[in-house]
Motif scaffolding. Structure first.
Motif, short mmCIF file in Angstrom:
data_model
loop_
_atom_site.label_atom_id
_atom_site.label_comp_id
_atom_site.label_asym_id
_atom_site.label_seq_id
_atom_site.Cartn_x
_atom_site.Cartn_y
_atom_site.Cartn_z
N PRO A 364 -43.54 -3.14 -76.90
CA PRO A 364 -44.72 -2.86 -76.05
C PRO A 364 -45.08 -1.38 -76.00
O PRO A 364 -46.25 -1.02 -76.04
N VAL A 365 -44.07 -0.52 -75.90
CA VAL A 365 -44.28 0.94 -75.96
C VAL A 365 -43.75 1.39 -77.32
O VAL A 365 -42.54 1.38 -77.55
N PRO A 366 -44.62 1.77 -78.26
CA PRO A 366 -44.18 1.97 -79.65
C PRO A 366 -43.44 3.27 -79.92
O PRO A 366 -42.73 3.39 -80.93
N ARG A 367 -43.61 4.28 -79.06
CA ARG A 367 -42.90 5.54 -79.25
C ARG A 367 -42.88 6.28 -77.92
O ARG A 367 -43.68 6.00 -77.04
N ASP A 368 -41.94 7.20 -77.80
CA ASP A 368 -41.85 7.99 -76.57
C ASP A 368 -41.70 9.46 -76.95
O ASP A 368 -41.13 9.79 -78.00
N VAL A 369 -42.20 10.32 -76.08
CA VAL A 369 -42.30 11.75 -76.39
C VAL A 369 -41.45 12.56 -75.42
O VAL A 369 -41.47 12.32 -74.21
N LYS A 370 -40.70 13.50 -75.95
CA LYS A 370 -39.93 14.45 -75.15
C LYS A 370 -40.30 15.87 -75.58
O LYS A 370 -40.80 16.10 -76.69
N GLU A 371 -40.03 16.82 -74.69
CA GLU A 371 -40.27 18.23 -75.03
C GLU A 371 -38.99 19.01 -74.77
O GLU A 371 -38.37 18.86 -73.71
N ALA A 372 -38.58 19.81 -75.75
CA ALA A 372 -37.36 20.59 -75.63
C ALA A 372 -37.60 21.80 -74.71
O ALA A 372 -38.54 22.56 -74.93
N VAL A 373 -36.75 21.95 -73.70
CA VAL A 373 -36.87 23.10 -72.80
C VAL A 373 -35.94 24.23 -73.24
O VAL A 373 -35.86 25.27 -72.58
N ASP A 374 -35.24 24.02 -74.38
CA ASP A 374 -34.36 25.05 -74.93
C ASP A 374 -34.19 24.79 -76.43
O ASP A 374 -34.49 23.70 -76.91
N ASP A 375 -33.74 25.79 -77.18
CA ASP A 375 -33.46 25.59 -78.59
C ASP A 375 -32.30 24.61 -78.75
O ASP A 375 -31.39 24.54 -77.90
N ASP A 376 -32.31 23.86 -79.85
CA ASP A 376 -31.25 22.87 -80.08
C ASP A 376 -31.19 22.55 -81.56
O ASP A 376 -32.10 22.85 -82.33
N VAL A 377 -30.09 21.91 -81.95
CA VAL A 377 -29.94 21.37 -83.30
C VAL A 377 -29.56 19.91 -83.16
O VAL A 377 -28.58 19.57 -82.50
N LEU A 378 -30.33 19.03 -83.78
CA LEU A 378 -30.07 17.59 -83.70
C LEU A 378 -28.87 17.23 -84.57
O LEU A 378 -28.50 17.98 -85.48
N PRO A 379 -28.23 16.09 -84.32
CA PRO A 379 -27.04 15.70 -85.09
C PRO A 379 -27.25 15.63 -86.59
O PRO A 379 -26.30 15.79 -87.36
N ASP A 380 -28.48 15.40 -87.04
CA ASP A 380 -28.75 15.33 -88.49
C ASP A 380 -29.09 16.69 -89.08
O ASP A 380 -29.45 16.81 -90.25
N GLY A 381 -28.96 17.76 -88.26
CA GLY A 381 -29.21 19.11 -88.74
C GLY A 381 -30.60 19.64 -88.49
O GLY A 381 -30.88 20.81 -88.77
N THR A 382 -31.50 18.83 -87.99
CA THR A 382 -32.87 19.27 -87.72
C THR A 382 -32.88 20.30 -86.59
O THR A 382 -32.31 20.07 -85.52
N LYS A 383 -33.54 21.43 -86.82
CA LYS A 383 -33.62 22.48 -85.81
C LYS A 383 -34.81 22.24 -84.90
O LYS A 383 -35.91 21.93 -85.36
N VAL A 384 -34.57 22.38 -83.62
CA VAL A 384 -35.61 22.20 -82.60
C VAL A 384 -35.75 23.49 -81.81
O VAL A 384 -34.76 23.99 -81.26
N LYS A 385 -36.96 24.02 -81.76
CA LYS A 385 -37.22 25.22 -80.99
C LYS A 385 -37.72 24.86 -79.59
O LYS A 385 -38.35 23.81 -79.40
N LYS A 386 -37.46 25.73 -78.65
CA LYS A 386 -37.94 25.54 -77.29
C LYS A 386 -39.46 25.30 -77.29
O LYS A 386 -40.21 26.00 -77.95
N GLY A 387 -39.88 24.27 -76.58
CA GLY A 387 -41.30 23.94 -76.50
C GLY A 387 -41.75 22.91 -77.52
O GLY A 387 -42.87 22.40 -77.43
N MET A 388 -40.90 22.59 -78.51
CA MET A 388 -41.28 21.61 -79.53
C MET A 388 -41.25 20.19 -78.96
O MET A 388 -40.44 19.87 -78.09
#
Length: 502
Positions: A364-388
């Motif tokens: 029913p809900v096909p996707r969900d959105v989050k916003e990073a409030v700090d820099d992070d690295v996902l378990p698969d190595g993807t880098k996430v910058k604050k605000g992304m």
């Protein structure tokens, strides 16, 4: 007209930009040959715009082609976002690093006109308070009351008679519309102690319902627009933003009417005799009208659009899988002989498996959105910058071979069942919520999950026991097109004929 053209001037230049920037496109794909090129300034906006109508399938193909089931894309104006269908990453953002991945300012701003500070749009202490107070509405006693006093009344007094009349008169019904009306009456009655009488034989046109659908659609479209564009249109009061303003005004006026009526009722009673969700909030000391109105609108979205969308796709799927329908009917007949109402619904194991399988393919809900409030690295190595922005793609996750095996495209409820050798019965086996985040996962997992299943199983049981739902044939036998907004609906509705069983 001139002002609206001015607001849309970036779009008028897109064809020219496309040809000018082709030479400067970034063709790096991080191992994914299908990822679109990224251009200076406008990023991959051209590809996003081109694939907007088909975006669920498009992103699914991109994620299926990614070695990590995760991709990073450049939207426009320097904004990058991550999309994932990787359960390990989903667990990371919804549980392990829950404190980092929030709704975020961008999400809240985009949907604030419609949902305000309601639970769907809230973070932090506001979210914790609303969730804690709402949780009281989902205990066993409340769930039994919901089935026996609300769902069954709506079933026997409204839904079944409408289907019987349609069957005897051989008319075509838009079953999607019928199910939305049914769910709308239910959530208003259990949540607010108010009966909108939307599912009546006359199928009345409700100004609120039309405005609500328009407001959800336009709000969702903001996510796929350049933010400065919709903000300029809103400031100028033109185009879709003008329509949104009118629709939101109608929605909020309806919700405020409910709130005011409930306040008057509670003032007259002087005691908390009414135990609906709205009464709990008003008696908690948080009775400011706009805040409570936000809560009402949020729960209408949760109760009206999600269960009706799930049931619409479910009835379409089983109409194409008569073997599944036969097994559900067998279970219904067995349960009806020994149990009724709440207990019957609770123990419908195969039906629950079929519903889960349906929502795997059409969440029913096909996707969900989050916003990073700090820099992070996902378990698969993807880098996430604050605000992304980080999106976990629920629709794509139901189509990943890594999660469901080579037969992922098959509608097979048996994948949710396990044979209990001791009792000779089938036992339902749930998938972990990070591989199947249809009801979210982690601290924000859906409070109404059990309520939704009980409602859906009662509808399936009572409708299929009496009727065969036969979809009208579509051109060339095509699968129904999807309308993708905050929820996934069938484009053009779900026209059916209803045949009474012997």
């Amino acid at each position: 007209m001139f002002l609206e053209l001015l607001a849309f001037s970036p779009f008028l230049l897109l064809p020219l930009l496309f040809f000018i920037l082709r030479l400067f496109g970034n063709s790096k794909t991080n191992g994914n040959s299908k990822l679109p090129k990224s251009y200076p300034i406008i990023g991959s906006f051209l590809a996003l715009y081109k694939n907007y109508a088909n975006r669920l399938l498009w992103f699914t193909e991109l994620l299926q082609d990614s070695p990590t089931s995760t991709i990073t894309m450049h939207h426009s104006l320097g904004r990058h976002f991550v999309v994932t269908a990787n359960p390990t990453v989903v667990q990371h953002i919804l549980k392990t690093k829950f404190h980092i991945y929030q709704k975020g300012e961008s999400f809240r701003t985009t949907l604030h006109d419609l949902f305000g500070d309601g639970l769907f749009n809230a973070d932090g202490d506001n979210w914790k308070f609303q969730r804690q107070l709402s949780s009281h509405e989902f205990n066993t006693k409340s769930l039994r009351k919901f089935v026996e006093e609300v769902v069954d009344t709506e079933l026997y007094n409204r839904l079944i008679p409408i289907l019987s009349t349609s069957s005897s008169q051989r008319t075509v019904l838009d079953f999607q519309d019928i199910l939305q009306r049914f769910a709308f009456d239910n959530i208003c009655r259990i949540g607010f102690g108010y009966d909108p009488e939307y599912l009546l034989p006359s199928l009345p046109q409700a100004k609120f319902a039309v405005a609500f659908d328009d407001a959800v659609q336009i709000s969702e479209e903001r996510f796929n627009s350049m933010r400065p564009v919709w903000k300029i249109k809103r400031a100028l009061g033109i185009g879709s933003e003008s329509r949104l303003h009118r629709a939101v005004s109608d929605v909020r006026e309806f919700a405020k009417t409910i709130v005011r009526e409930k306040k008057r009722e509670l003032d007259e009673k002087k005691t908390l005799e009414s135990h609906d969700l709205l009464s709990r909030f008003l008696n908690s000391g948080h009775s400011e009208e706009n805040f409570v109105t936000d809560i009402v609108i949020t729960f209408i979205l949760a109760g009206k659009d999600t269960t009706s969308a799930a049931l619409t796709w479910f009835f379409w799927l089983i109409s194409n899988h008569p073997n599944v329908e036969s097994r559900i009917l067998k279970e219904i007949n067995e349960k009806t002989e020994s149990e009724a109402g709440y207990d019957e619904a609770k123990d419908m194991v195969y039906t629950q498996a079929a519903l889960c399988e349906s929502m795997r393919l059409y969440p029913p809900v096909p996707r969900d959105v989050k916003e990073a409030v700090d820099d992070d690295v996902l378990p698969d190595g993807t880098k996430v910058k604050k605000g992304m922005t980080v999106v976990y793609h629920i629709y794509a996750m139901g189509r990943m071979e890594q999660i469901w095996g080579k037969d992922w495209a098959e509608f097979r409820p048996e994948r949710w069942l396990e044979h209990d050798m001791a009792t000779e019965n089938w036992r339902f086996v749930a998938k972990d919520s990070f591989s199947y985040p249809v009801f979210q996962a982690g601290p924000r997992i859906c409070l109404g999950k059990e309520m939704a299943f009980l409602q859906m199983k009662r509808v399936v049981g009572e409708v299929l026991k009496r009727f065969k739902v036969v979809p009208e044939k579509r051109e060339n036998g095509k699968e129904p097109d999807m309308l993708t907004y905050l929820t996934v609906k069938m484009k053009g509705g779900f026209p059916v004929t209803v045949v009474e069983r012997d």
